[in-house]
Scaffold this motif. Structure first.
Motif, PDB file in Angstrom:
ATOM      1  N   HIS A  85     -16.105   5.753   0.900  1.00  0.00           N
ATOM      2  CA  HIS A  85     -14.638   5.377   1.175  1.00  0.00           C
ATOM      3  C   HIS A  85     -14.643   3.984   1.239  1.00  0.00           C
ATOM      4  O   HIS A  85     -13.836   3.303   0.288  1.00  0.00           O
ATOM      5  CB  HIS A  85     -14.284   5.783   2.755  1.00  0.00           C
ATOM      6  CG  HIS A  85     -13.121   4.968   3.279  1.00  0.00           C
ATOM      7  ND1 HIS A  85     -11.783   5.068   2.398  1.00  0.00           N
ATOM      8  CD2 HIS A  85     -12.993   4.370   4.482  1.00  0.00           C
ATOM      9  CE1 HIS A  85     -11.000   4.162   3.482  1.00  0.00           C
ATOM     10  NE2 HIS A  85     -11.755   3.911   4.176  1.00  0.00           N
ATOM     11  N   HIS A  86     -15.563   3.164   1.502  1.00  0.00           N
ATOM     12  CA  HIS A  86     -15.651   1.618   1.604  1.00  0.00           C
ATOM     13  C   HIS A  86     -16.297   1.021   0.282  1.00  0.00           C
ATOM     14  O   HIS A  86     -16.217  -0.034   0.080  1.00  0.00           O
ATOM     15  CB  HIS A  86     -16.491   1.141   2.765  1.00  0.00           C
ATOM     16  CG  HIS A  86     -17.942   1.440   2.758  1.00  0.00           C
ATOM     17  ND1 HIS A  86     -18.143   3.122   2.887  1.00  0.00           N
ATOM     18  CD2 HIS A  86     -19.158   1.147   2.309  1.00  0.00           C
ATOM     19  CE1 HIS A  86     -19.631   3.265   2.625  1.00  0.00           C
ATOM     20  NE2 HIS A  86     -20.088   1.935   2.416  1.00  0.00           N
TER      21      HIS A  86
ATOM     22  N   GLN B 266       0.853  -0.970   0.055  1.00  0.00           N
ATOM     23  CA  GLN B 266       0.143  -0.066   0.035  1.00  0.00           C
ATOM     24  C   GLN B 266       0.985   1.300   0.076  1.00  0.00           C
ATOM     25  O   GLN B 266       2.162   1.329   0.456  1.00  0.00           O
ATOM     26  CB  GLN B 266      -0.945  -0.047   1.225  1.00  0.00           C
ATOM     27  CG  GLN B 266      -0.031   0.062   2.584  1.00  0.00           C
ATOM     28  CD  GLN B 266      -1.212   0.353   3.773  1.00  0.00           C
ATOM     29  OE1 GLN B 266      -1.847   1.267   3.518  1.00  0.00           O
ATOM     30  NE2 GLN B 266      -1.128  -0.512   4.733  1.00  0.00           N
ATOM     31  N   THR B 267       0.095   2.288  -0.315  1.00  0.00           N
ATOM     32  CA  THR B 267       0.935   3.839  -0.143  1.00  0.00           C
ATOM     33  C   THR B 267      -0.328   4.655   0.045  1.00  0.00           C
ATOM     34  O   THR B 267      -1.381   4.269  -0.436  1.00  0.00           O
ATOM     35  CB  THR B 267       1.843   3.936  -1.320  1.00  0.00           C
ATOM     36  OG1 THR B 267       2.545   5.070  -0.765  1.00  0.00           O
ATOM     37  CG2 THR B 267       1.119   4.327  -2.574  1.00  0.00           C
ATOM     38  N   GLN B 268       0.047   5.910   0.543  1.00  0.00           N
ATOM     39  CA  GLN B 268      -1.044   7.011   0.420  1.00  0.00           C
ATOM     40  C   GLN B 268      -1.172   7.709  -0.938  1.00  0.00           C
ATOM     41  O   GLN B 268      -0.054   8.112  -1.470  1.00  0.00           O
ATOM     42  CB  GLN B 268      -0.437   8.029   1.462  1.00  0.00           C
ATOM     43  CG  GLN B 268      -0.509   7.367   2.973  1.00  0.00           C
ATOM     44  CD  GLN B 268      -1.838   7.530   3.625  1.00  0.00           C
ATOM     45  OE1 GLN B 268      -2.305   8.659   3.735  1.00  0.00           O
ATOM     46  NE2 GLN B 268      -2.582   6.549   3.991  1.00  0.00           N
TER      47      GLN B 268
ATOM     48  N   LEU C 180      -8.253  -1.349  -2.918  1.00  0.00           N
ATOM     49  CA  LEU C 180      -9.126  -0.824  -1.860  1.00  0.00           C
ATOM     50  C   LEU C 180      -8.650   0.458  -1.321  1.00  0.00           C
ATOM     51  O   LEU C 180      -7.293   0.645  -1.320  1.00  0.00           O
ATOM     52  CB  LEU C 180      -9.209  -1.932  -0.596  1.00  0.00           C
ATOM     53  CG  LEU C 180     -10.479  -2.879  -0.613  1.00  0.00           C
ATOM     54  CD1 LEU C 180     -10.192  -3.861  -1.892  1.00  0.00           C
ATOM     55  CD2 LEU C 180     -10.231  -3.818   0.548  1.00  0.00           C
ATOM     56  N   CYS C 181      -9.494   1.303  -0.940  1.00  0.00           N
ATOM     57  CA  CYS C 181      -9.136   2.671  -0.356  1.00  0.00           C
ATOM     58  C   CYS C 181      -8.749   2.431   1.248  1.00  0.00           C
ATOM     59  O   CYS C 181      -9.633   1.883   1.948  1.00  0.00           O
ATOM     60  CB  CYS C 181     -10.204   3.750  -0.512  1.00  0.00           C
ATOM     61  SG  CYS C 181      -9.451   5.265  -0.044  1.00  0.00           S
ATOM     62  N   LEU C 182      -7.631   2.818   1.398  1.00  0.00           N
ATOM     63  CA  LEU C 182      -7.279   2.528   2.628  1.00  0.00           C
ATOM     64  C   LEU C 182      -6.802   3.814   3.592  1.00  0.00           C
ATOM     65  O   LEU C 182      -6.037   3.902   4.504  1.00  0.00           O
ATOM     66  CB  LEU C 182      -5.740   1.857   2.698  1.00  0.00           C
ATOM     67  CG  LEU C 182      -5.867   0.213   2.343  1.00  0.00           C
ATOM     68  CD1 LEU C 182      -4.697  -0.527   2.955  1.00  0.00           C
ATOM     69  CD2 LEU C 182      -7.113  -0.502   3.360  1.00  0.00           C
ATOM     70  N   GLU C 183      -7.575   4.989   3.143  1.00  0.00           N
ATOM     71  CA  GLU C 183      -7.337   6.162   4.238  1.00  0.00           C
ATOM     72  C   GLU C 183      -8.985   7.016   3.975  1.00  0.00           C
ATOM     73  O   GLU C 183      -9.426   6.970   3.009  1.00  0.00           O
ATOM     74  CB  GLU C 183      -6.608   7.179   3.313  1.00  0.00           C
ATOM     75  CG  GLU C 183      -6.250   8.413   4.428  1.00  0.00           C
ATOM     76  CD  GLU C 183      -5.691   7.993   5.864  1.00  0.00           C
ATOM     77  OE1 GLU C 183      -6.547   8.121   6.528  1.00  0.00           O
ATOM     78  OE2 GLU C 183      -4.662   7.465   5.788  1.00  0.00           O
ATOM     79  N   TYR C 184      -9.480   6.981   5.043  1.00  0.00           N
ATOM     80  CA  TYR C 184     -10.994   7.327   5.109  1.00  0.00           C
ATOM     81  C   TYR C 184     -10.867   8.841   4.319  1.00  0.00           C
ATOM     82  O   TYR C 184     -10.344   9.797   4.642  1.00  0.00           O
ATOM     83  CB  TYR C 184     -11.084   7.783   6.686  1.00  0.00           C
ATOM     84  CG  TYR C 184     -12.624   8.345   6.683  1.00  0.00           C
ATOM     85  CD1 TYR C 184     -13.838   7.636   6.123  1.00  0.00           C
ATOM     86  CD2 TYR C 184     -12.782   9.592   7.247  1.00  0.00           C
ATOM     87  CE1 TYR C 184     -14.788   8.261   5.912  1.00  0.00           C
ATOM     88  CE2 TYR C 184     -14.066   9.920   7.342  1.00  0.00           C
ATOM     89  CZ  TYR C 184     -15.185   9.360   6.600  1.00  0.00           C
ATOM     90  OH  TYR C 184     -16.513   9.644   6.682  1.00  0.00           O
TER      91      TYR C 184
END
Ligand code: HEM
Ligand SMILES: [Cu+2]
Ligand SMILES: [Cu+2]
Lengths: 174, 494
Positions: free
Chosen positions: A163-164, A130-132, A154-158
């Motif tokens: 988001h989900h 992952q990365t931002q 998948l998105c991993l920052e709110y």
């Protein structure tokens, strides 16, 4: 898999700590003089502290040898496929989504609006890397897929109410 | 009127604010737990919650828990610190008032105006909600947080002022003159002063960083043409969030230092090692927030390596000094176990076990596959709920015992056990979710991820019931403390 290692190592140490606290609680009664206890256990503490520091140093050095920020060493003459990724509320704009097994890939990830997280999942929904994704900056993550299949992003920052459901897919073929 | 009653009345009124802080803190934590359970039921597929509602719950739960725990922990610090330095009661009350104003604004912003940025309000999310919430909601929340922050800032400026007045400087509050050998160990400041000095330093820094980034967000919400560097904003946000959340346990641990030796009837004095440990905690707590940014490869690599290395090192003071010292104090001491001493002992355990998954996640290669998974709430629920909250609840039982004739009963003991098992199960379920790669802050889960969420919801119910028991005990104390006869010192007459 890193997750399994992390979980097992955590369990071992957490159990160890529980045992230590349990033993001390069980041996809390039957009052004894404090001075001898202090002497003995201060001595033990020096040993314990040194061990702890050495273990931490060793783990630090071992785990810092190979950081995900650097481009991995590929075989001679091989250059990674560079893929541009732009996140936006609420989807992914990915310049290329079909890859070959063994093809080294560099994802350059940024965002059009707010912070998002670019998480790559395999078919069993294990997180691989992952990365931002952040506005105005480009973060890089390297990956080489070993197996064919459909991978998920998948998105991993709110990033807001959807988001989900901010997902995408990547196809990897032989 | 005799001196006895005057002294008793003074003593009582001194504790009035402490009691109010604890009741407000405890009540908010209780309500927030219910939101926690609702989130897990939604993630577990057992309850239909709209995404908007879910993220509002997430926002209020995170904000409310951190705020309430910090408030209650500040009262613990204040209670013990005032024995050694002259604190301003006015500021203590002002902080509570500002806190309540802030809370009301946050609640209105979240529930009436659907504001849901989560408690980290990461720039520029407050202004760019994707159509979910508007300017008013964002401003209510951000200004509410700012007001709350100003209250705490005043409080820590006052503790800093009082410490400097008594000891000469903050460095001396940390006992640097003892470390350097200028003063003997016997003259080291009391542990409550040392811890309070550390908290003063880190929290003034945290709150200034927080205020800065809040103002940046406010400007951006009012006029989106004004923009800021998102990486700077992220650094400020995590500097604020990490330090402020961590300071809770450093305030609450004063209860351990003060209460455990009394129960075990053994001295626990600050020595050089202890002082060095607290100076280390001060420095590390300020620096290690970068472990929240390990997945930002644009950050200077040395900062990220430092984030890992110092996060490891940050475990040393508690592992080698505080927890070890607590174990030594208890071992073969003939300590009297009751709910207060039990919770205090458990809290040390909670802190130390929580350190393990935290350190593991601070390892860059692990963070690469665990950052922003539920592993993260796994470790911090352990150390926030079983560590910090157990200290707070232990202190509540201690205060009740000091200040009234109320005795804990069987139910309270059940509460103690229920709380411990509940937190361990809840945190364990989060850690399992994290190991399964379940992302954190997701309103819905795929079926493979639902099991641990449901398990966690049940554990959460157990925790909530246990907290209800603690609160009932505390309310019984508050109602009865008016009728306790006291001597001149204000101590109760047995
Ligand atoms: C009954 C007890 C509790 C339950 C059931 C619970 C549940 C949860 C859940 C489901 C989340 C969101 C997880 C996700 O990201 O998907 C969460 C986040 C959080 N919880 Fe709790 N929790 C409880 C107690 C506590 C306590 C006692 C504290 C601190 C004093 C706390 C502090 C937090 C914080 C700071 C977050 C992060 C919010 C965010 O991600 O923005 N919780 N909790
Ligand atoms: Cu996103
Ligand atoms: Cu997102």
């Amino acid at each position: 898999m890193i997750q399994t290692v992390a979980w097992v190592v955590s369990l071992i140490f957490m159990t160890l700590i529980a045992v230590v606290f349990g033993v001390v609680a069980l041996k809390s009664q039957g009052r004894r003089d404090y001075e001898p206890i202090k002497k003995k256990w201060y001595k033990a503490r020096s040993f314990y502290a040194i061990t702890l520091v050495i273990v931490m140093l060793a783990v630090t050095i071992y785990t810092l040898r190979d950081l995900p920020y650097n481009q991995p060493v590929y075989s001679e003459g091989q250059e990674p496929t560079v893929v541009d990724v732009e996140a936006l509320q609420f989807g992914w704009d990915i310049s290329q989504t079909e890859f070959k097994v063994g093809e080294p890939i560099e994802f350059d990830v940024t965002s059009k609006d707010v912070n998002h997280g670019f998480g790559i999942y395999d078919e069993d929904m294990n997180l691989l890397a992952q990365t931002q994704a952040m506005p105005e900056y480009t973060n890089t993550v390297y990956i080489t897929f070993d197996e064919p299949g459909t991978y998920e992003i998948l998105c991993l920052e709110y990033c807001g109410l959807a988001h989900h459901i901010m997902t995408a897919t990547i196809e990897v073929t032989e | 009127m005799t001196t006895t009653t005057i002294r008793a009345r003074e003593r009582k009124s001194e504790n009035n604010q402490i009691v109010t802080y604890l009741i407000v803190g405890g009540a908010i934590i209780f309500v927030m737990m219910i939101f926690g359970i609702l989130m897990l039921l939604a993630q577990g597929g057992a309850l239909d919650v709209s995404p908007a509602a879910f993220y509002q719950f997430l926002t209020i739960h995170g904000t409310g828990m951190i705020g309430a725990a910090a408030l209650a922990a500040a009262s613990v610090m204040w209670y013990f610190l005032r024995e050694y330095v002259d604190l301003s009661k006015k500021i203590f009350i002002a902080n509570l008032v500002l806190f309540l104003i802030g809370v009301v604004m946050v609640i209105v912003g979240v529930f009436s105006f659907e504001y849901a940025s989560s408690w980290t309000f990461l720039y520029p999310l407050p202004a760019l909600s994707g159509g979910a919430w508007g300017t008013i909601g964002a401003l209510l929340y951000l200004f509410g947080m700012l007001i709350l922050g100003v209250g705490f800032l005043l409080l820590f400026i006052d503790t800093g002022r009082a410490i400097i007045k008594k000891y000469g400087s903050l460095g001396k509050g940390l006992g640097w003159d003892v470390i350097s050998g200028k003063k003997s160990e016997e003259d080291a400041p009391p542990k409550a002063v040392i811890a309070s000095t550390m908290v003063t330093i880190v929290n003034v820094t945290a709150l200034l960083a927080g205020a800065t980034v809040l103002i940046m967000n406010i400007i951006n919400v009012i006029n989106p043409a004004f923009t800021f560097d998102p990486l700077l904003a992220k650094n400020l946000t995590y500097a604020f969030g990490h330090i402020f959340a961590n300071s809770i346990i450093y305030m609450a641990v004063i209860a351990v230092y003060e209460i455990l030796p009394r129960y075990a009837n053994r001295p626990w004095k600050a020595n050089k090692v202890f002082l060095i440990a607290w100076t280390m905690s001060t420095v590390f707590t300020l620096l290690i927030y970068t472990h929240h940014m390990l997945m930002d490869s644009v950050m200077p690599t040395w900062m990220l390596i430092m984030g890992q290395a110092l996060s490891y090192a940050n475990g040393l003071p508690v592992l080698i000094v505080t927890a070890y010292g607590a174990l030594m104090i208890v071992y073969r001491s003939g300590i009297k176990w009751d709910v207060a001493s039990g919770l205090i002992f458990i809290s040390m355990f909670g802190w130390v076990v929580g350190v393990v998954p935290a350190i593991i996640d601070a390892t860059i290669v692990v963070n690469h596959v665990m950052h922003n998974t539920k592993w993260v709430p796994g470790h911090f629920h352990m150390y926030m709920a079983l560590g910090a909250c157990a200290m707070l609840f232990g202190f509540m039982y201690f205060l009740a015992k000091e200040d009234s004739a109320i005795k804990p009963n069987l139910l309270d003991k059940i509460g103690l056990i229920g709380f411990t098992l509940g937190v361990l199960s809840l945190s364990g379920s989060f850690l399992v979710s994290g190991a399964l790669s379940t992302p954190r802050r997701w309103a819905t889960h795929i079926p493979e991820w639902m099991g641990p969420a449901l398990f966690g919801a049940v554990a959460g119910v157990l925790m909530t019931i246990s907290l209800a028991i603690f609160i009932i005990h505390f309310i019984r104390y508050v109602r009865e403390r008016d009728y306790v006869p006291r001597d001149e010192e204000g101590k109760k007459i047995a």
